[in-house]
Design an enzyme around this catalytic site. Structure first.
Site, mmCIF file in Angstrom:
data_model
loop_
_atom_site.group_PDB
_atom_site.id
_atom_site.type_symbol
_atom_site.label_atom_id
_atom_site.label_comp_id
_atom_site.label_asym_id
_atom_site.label_seq_id
_atom_site.Cartn_x
_atom_site.Cartn_y
_atom_site.Cartn_z
ATOM 1 C CG HIS A 161 -6.014 -3.523 1.630
ATOM 2 N ND1 HIS A 161 -5.308 -2.885 0.605
ATOM 3 C CD2 HIS A 161 -6.861 -4.364 0.894
ATOM 4 C CE1 HIS A 161 -5.679 -2.822 -0.498
ATOM 5 N NE2 HIS A 161 -6.692 -3.624 -0.359
ATOM 6 C CD GLN A 216 -7.941 -4.786 -3.692
ATOM 7 O OE1 GLN A 216 -7.683 -4.810 -2.626
ATOM 8 N NE2 GLN A 216 -9.006 -5.390 -4.280
ATOM 9 C CB CYS A 225 -1.091 0.137 1.210
ATOM 10 S SG CYS A 225 -1.843 1.598 1.403
ATOM 11 C CD GLU A 226 -0.108 5.332 -4.191
ATOM 12 O OE1 GLU A 226 -0.657 6.395 -4.136
ATOM 13 O OE2 GLU A 226 0.454 4.932 -4.936
ATOM 14 C CG HIS A 227 -2.580 5.356 0.761
ATOM 15 N ND1 HIS A 227 -3.711 4.847 0.745
ATOM 16 C CD2 HIS A 227 -2.293 6.444 -0.037
ATOM 17 C CE1 HIS A 227 -4.185 5.351 -0.379
ATOM 18 N NE2 HIS A 227 -3.446 6.498 -0.989
ATOM 19 C CG HIS A 228 -0.818 3.518 6.104
ATOM 20 N ND1 HIS A 228 -2.071 3.331 5.434
ATOM 21 C CD2 HIS A 228 -0.909 4.485 6.983
ATOM 22 C CE1 HIS A 228 -2.769 4.206 6.006
ATOM 23 N NE2 HIS A 228 -2.353 5.077 6.758
ATOM 24 C CB CYS A 285 -3.167 -0.150 5.905
ATOM 25 S SG CYS A 285 -4.174 -0.146 4.293
#
Length: 211
Positions: free
Chosen positions: A168, A140, A99-102, A170
């Site tokens: 996920h 995703q 995941c690019e956010h976390h 996250c």
């Protein structure tokens, strides 16, 4: 491969796994992770953590090696002219991404179908395309679309269908901490988009058991 890239092979049952590492990148990332460990309150000099920054740097380089791959070229390497116009389905393709956010993993399965229009592709190339996009920092939704678009633009089939089901970390390890939630995304082109019966057949096939 540059002079700074190092190839390391490991033989297992006749199969040699090749890992490619860029020494300059490993050193730079490892230095940052050593600082991060200290900022988290750890002692990066203690025995158990001495090699952790380097291990993390190598792991991240492997988990994001999709940036160095060209998914369309993967497909073009095994395209064949064939007079076949029925649905081709490859389901239960394992997916592992970040995941690019976390920068936490998400993982699950991809189910992919296409209807040839003069060309078919070697079946192993479809999972390889999934990996090429998944081994990047992702969400995703974008991953689903990228796989669909690559197959559509390269093979020019009558239609492409992609469904992904992923968990996920996250969501499971932080935030709402919902351990059993699954995220499903889908993307369609051509016949799968315009024909309800074709789309329904695809959905039936990916949920059917061969037992």
């Amino acid at each position: 491969m540059s002079d700074k890239d190092v190839l390391k092979g490991e033989s297992r049952d006749g199969y040699v796994k090749i890992d490619r590492y860029n020494e300059d990148k490993i050193e730079a990332v490892a230095t940052h992770y050593k600082d991060i460990l200290g900022q988290l309150g750890e002692n990066p000099e203690r025995e158990g953590l001495l090699k952790t920054p380097e291990r993390v740097a190598k792991a991240l380089q492997y988990l994001t090696h999709g940036y160095d791959l060209k998914p369309d070229e993967i497909l073009k390497g095994a395209m064949f002219e064939e007079d076949y116009s029925q649905m081709v389905v490859v389901k239960d393709i394992e997916v592992y991404s970040m995941c690019e956010h976390h920068m936490l993993p998400f993982f699950g399965k991809a189910h992919i179908a296409y209807i040839p229009n003069g060309h078919i592709v070697g079946l192993s190339k479809i999972p390889r395309v999934v990996d090429a996009f998944a081994r990047r920092l992702q969400v995703q939704e974008r991953l689903t679309n990228e796989i669909r678009d690559c197959i559509q633009n390269t093979l020019s089939p009558m239609g492409v269908a992609v469904v992904m089901e992923c968990r996920h970390l996250c969501m499971s390890m932080r935030g709402v901490q919902k351990q059993n939630s699954v995220t499903t995304t889908s993307a369609f082109t051509g016949t799968f988009l315009s024909n309800d019966k074709t789309r329904a057949e695809f959905l039936r096939l990916i949920t059917a058991s061969l037992d």
